[in-house]
Enzyme design. Structure first.
Site, PDB file in Angstrom:
ATOM      1  N   ASP A   4      -2.125   2.942   4.760  1.00 56.48           N
ATOM      2  CA  ASP A   4      -3.404   2.296   5.067  1.00 56.48           C
ATOM      3  C   ASP A   4      -4.139   1.822   3.819  1.00 56.48           C
ATOM      4  OD1 ASP A   4      -3.051   2.838   7.829  1.00 56.48           O
ATOM      5  OD2 ASP A   4      -3.627   4.905   7.412  1.00 56.48           O
ATOM      6  N   LYS A  16      -2.247  -2.904   2.843  1.00 58.99           N
ATOM      7  CA  LYS A  16      -1.061  -3.673   2.479  1.00 58.99           C
ATOM      8  C   LYS A  16      -0.930  -4.948   3.308  1.00 58.99           C
ATOM      9  CE  LYS A  16       1.580  -0.161   3.389  1.00 58.99           C
ATOM     10  NZ  LYS A  16       0.587   0.898   3.628  1.00 58.99           N
ATOM     11  N   ALA A  26       3.561   2.290  11.916  1.00 59.55           N
ATOM     12  CA  ALA A  26       2.736   1.492  11.009  1.00 59.55           C
ATOM     13  C   ALA A  26       1.756   0.635  11.799  1.00 59.55           C
ATOM     14  CB  ALA A  26       3.625   0.602  10.157  1.00 59.55           C
ATOM     15  N   GLY A  27       0.662   0.319  11.165  1.00 56.00           N
ATOM     16  CA  GLY A  27      -0.299  -0.593  11.777  1.00 56.00           C
ATOM     17  C   GLY A  27      -0.910  -1.432  10.690  1.00 56.00           C
ATOM     18  N   HIS A  28      -0.531  -2.694  10.629  1.00 57.50           N
ATOM     19  CA  HIS A  28      -1.078  -3.587   9.614  1.00 57.50           C
ATOM     20  C   HIS A  28      -2.091  -4.526  10.256  1.00 57.50           C
ATOM     21  CE1 HIS A  28       2.640  -3.036   6.806  1.00 57.50           C
ATOM     22  NE2 HIS A  28       1.782  -2.046   6.734  1.00 57.50           N
ATOM     23  N   THR A  29      -3.298  -4.463   9.752  1.00 60.61           N
ATOM     24  CA  THR A  29      -4.340  -5.320  10.296  1.00 60.61           C
ATOM     25  C   THR A  29      -4.527  -6.533   9.399  1.00 60.61           C
ATOM     26  OG1 THR A  29      -5.418  -3.304  11.041  1.00 60.61           O
ATOM     27  CG2 THR A  29      -6.727  -5.314  11.142  1.00 60.61           C
ATOM     28  N   THR A  34       6.235  11.056   6.511  1.00 60.62           N
ATOM     29  CA  THR A  34       6.974  10.338   7.549  1.00 60.62           C
ATOM     30  C   THR A  34       8.461  10.479   7.225  1.00 60.62           C
ATOM     31  OG1 THR A  34       7.040   8.302   8.854  1.00 60.62           O
ATOM     32  CG2 THR A  34       6.859   8.042   6.449  1.00 60.62           C
TER      33      THR A  34
HETATM   34  P1  IMP Z   1       5.087   9.817  11.792  1.00 65.34           P
HETATM   35  O1  IMP Z   1       5.423   8.724  10.845  1.00 65.34           O
HETATM   36  O2  IMP Z   1       4.539   9.310  13.098  1.00 65.34           O
HETATM   37  O3  IMP Z   1       6.194  10.791  11.964  1.00 65.34           O
HETATM   38  O4  IMP Z   1       3.880  10.657  11.153  1.00 65.34           O
HETATM   39  C1  IMP Z   1       4.052  11.446   9.986  1.00 65.34           C
HETATM   40  C2  IMP Z   1       2.831  11.339   9.083  1.00 65.34           C
HETATM   41  O5  IMP Z   1       2.755  10.026   8.564  1.00 65.34           O
HETATM   42  C3  IMP Z   1       1.491  11.581   9.783  1.00 65.34           C
HETATM   43  O6  IMP Z   1       0.601  12.165   8.849  1.00 65.34           O
HETATM   44  C4  IMP Z   1       1.011  10.184  10.112  1.00 65.34           C
HETATM   45  O7  IMP Z   1      -0.398  10.120  10.245  1.00 65.34           O
HETATM   46  C5  IMP Z   1       1.490   9.456   8.891  1.00 65.34           C
HETATM   47  N1  IMP Z   1       1.696   8.021   9.112  1.00 65.34           N
HETATM   48  C6  IMP Z   1       2.744   7.423   9.709  1.00 65.34           C
HETATM   49  N2  IMP Z   1       2.593   6.083   9.701  1.00 65.34           N
HETATM   50  C7  IMP Z   1       1.442   5.829   9.061  1.00 65.34           C
HETATM   51  C8  IMP Z   1       0.774   4.631   8.685  1.00 65.34           C
HETATM   52  O8  IMP Z   1       1.224   3.504   8.937  1.00 65.34           O
HETATM   53  N3  IMP Z   1      -0.409   4.781   8.024  1.00 65.34           N
HETATM   54  C9  IMP Z   1      -0.899   6.006   7.699  1.00 65.34           C
HETATM   55  N4  IMP Z   1      -0.306   7.151   8.009  1.00 65.34           N
HETATM   56  C10 IMP Z   1       0.860   7.072   8.680  1.00 65.34           C
HETATM   57 MG    MG Z   2      -2.004   1.240   8.629  1.00 71.41          MG
END
Ligand code: IMP
Ligand code: MG
Length: 422
Positions: free
Chosen positions: A13, A16, A39-42, A238
């Site tokens: 976050d 990017k 992932a979430g890209h805004t 992750t």
């Molecule tokens: P997972 O990727 O869903 O297995 O989550 C594992 C950890 O990575 C957790 O703390 C999530 O909040 C974090 N996480 C996974 N993807 C993102 C992202 O795109 N942004 C921020 N944190 C993420």
């Molecule tokens: Mg994000």
């Protein structure tokens, strides 16, 4: 622009998506090489907001080719939804999107397992996005995963799926969770597979053709350095390599074809989910949440916030090979009178310049701060570096110096034109 890898230097976050969108103007191909729809890209452009989970943000600009590489895990049903959502927003998705036939599939049993495992961990939970990412990578490494190539051969897919459903349902039942239905998944996934068929190919060969043609590539990192499966705050990470090396293994573009690494970091720090976070701070958290900032793009969770941590970004610069730095969300600090920056950790009597690898030790680290004066002025309309208040200039230059990289971009808002190039 040369072939550039963009990585997050914190816990994800970092903004990017916006920087990628900005840099895509001078790229020909944008590649995603790891992660999934966690992932979430805004990206905000032309007054419209787009939230992307799997598709590279390059899709928002015409004439750019977007590649989902072999290192990504993808949920075909959710990807079809994302494509249709973009089309409804009048974004063209056709020959400009390629999907690796080696990308692994996220299946409903992965999501169920993700949830069940988190529940079983109780207060030691990771705080995952519950998208099934960890279990999907788990199957990949255990050599029991299903790939895009399997989905393209319905009979192969159904046979493999039947075996996996049987195995994972046994685990789910043992964990007291709900088993999944083979029939339902088989139908839904095969239908999504047909919709994705035109996009699926050997992306390695395609990317090497692009290299030969001297096309410029931008590798779009997802998540951040401290969520890396090897270098992050394990196990609060992750399940992929979010650091620069992941761009090569996740795409088939070798390291000697990559020219530069850009590290993206916020002017402060945030983290979603559980795990140690030395500079976490209520004052800055309350201020940012009060402004309506720092809520997750994927899960809507309020992000944990803290001061800029140069101990961690210094390590990120090391492990990624960061040459250049983009600092985002500077405007988030516009109203702060004084700003703290962590320059070292204290662990017992020891002073540390780099974070300890063990998360328990990291949790015991006390940040050593310096304090810099704020600027109490809006930076949102600044177009050039010299437009920034002097204290803001000094602040970002200090962050780059402490991290160890050349400051290249400062972002002062979510819009494309709120980007200062140095
Ligand atoms: P997972 O990727 O869903 O297995 O989550 C594992 C950890 O990575 C957790 O703390 C999530 O909040 C974090 N996480 C996974 N993807 C993102 C992202 O795109 N942004 C921020 N944190 C993420
Ligand atoms: Mg994000």
């Amino acid at each position: 622009m040369a072939n550039t890898v963009l990585v997050g230097a914190q816990w994800g976050d970092e903004g990017k998506g916006k920087i990628i969108d900005f840099l895509t103007e001078s790229a020909d191909v944008v590649v995603r090489s790891q992660g999934g729809n966690n992932a979430g890209h805004t990206v905000i452009t032309g007054g419209k907001k787009y939230v992307l989970h799997l598709i590279p943000s390059g899709i928002l600009r015409s004439g750019k080719i977007c590649v989902i590489g072999n290192g990504v895990v993808l949920d075909p049903v959710s990807l079809v939804g994302e494509i249709e959502g973009l089309k409804a927003q009048k974004i063209k998705v056709g020959k400009n999107l390629l999907i690796s036939d080696c990308a692994h599939l996220v299946l409903p049993y992965h999501r169920e397992l993700d949830g069940a495992k988190e529940l079983a961990k109780g207060k030691n939970k990771i705080g995952t996005t519950k998208r099934g990412i960890g279990p999907a990578y788990g199957d990949k490494v255990a050599r029991t995963g299903l790939r895009m190539a399997d989905l393209m051969q319905p009979e192969v897919f159904s046979a493999k799926l039947a075996a996996r459903v049987k195995e994972h349902n046994a685990t789910l039942k043992a964990m007291g969770a709900k088993p999944v239905s083979f029939k339902k998944i088989n139908e839904e996934y095969l239908a999504a597979g047909e919709k994705l068929r035109p996009f699926v190919t050997n992306t390695v060969v395609f990317l090497h053709e692009m290299l030969k043609a001297k096309k410029e590539m931008l590798f779009e990192g997802a998540q951040g350095t401290f969520l890396d499966i090897d270098f992050g705050t394990y196990p609060y990470v992750t399940s992929s390599n979010t650091t620069a090396g992941g761009a090569s293994t996740g795409s088939g573009v070798p390291p000697n074809r990559i020219d530069s690494i850009l590290g993206v970091m916020k002017a402060y720090t945030t983290r979603v989910g559980e795990g140690p976070f030395p500079t976490e701070n209520d004052v800055i958290s309350d201020m940012l949440h009060g402004m309506g900032r720092e809520y997750g793009a994927t899960t809507g969770r309020a992000r944990r916030c803290g001061w800029f941590d140069a101990v961690s970004t210094r390590f990120a610069a090391m492990v990624n090979g960061i040459d250049e730095i983009a600092i985002t969300n500077l405007d988030g600090l516009d109203t702060m009178a004084a700003i703290k920056v962590c320059v070292a950790y204290k662990l017992g009597r020891k002073k540390l310049d780099y974070p300890p690898s063990d998360f328990r030790q990291l949790a015991d680290c006390e940040p050593v701060y310096i304090e810099l004066p704020g600027w109490n002025t809006s930076t949102e309309k600044c177009q050039k570096f010299s437009d920034l208040p002097k204290n803001a200039q000094a602040y970002v230059l200090k962050l780059a110096e402490l991290t160890g990289g050349k400051l290249k971009i400062v972002s002062v808002g979510a819009h494309r034109d709120q980007t200062i190039l140095l």
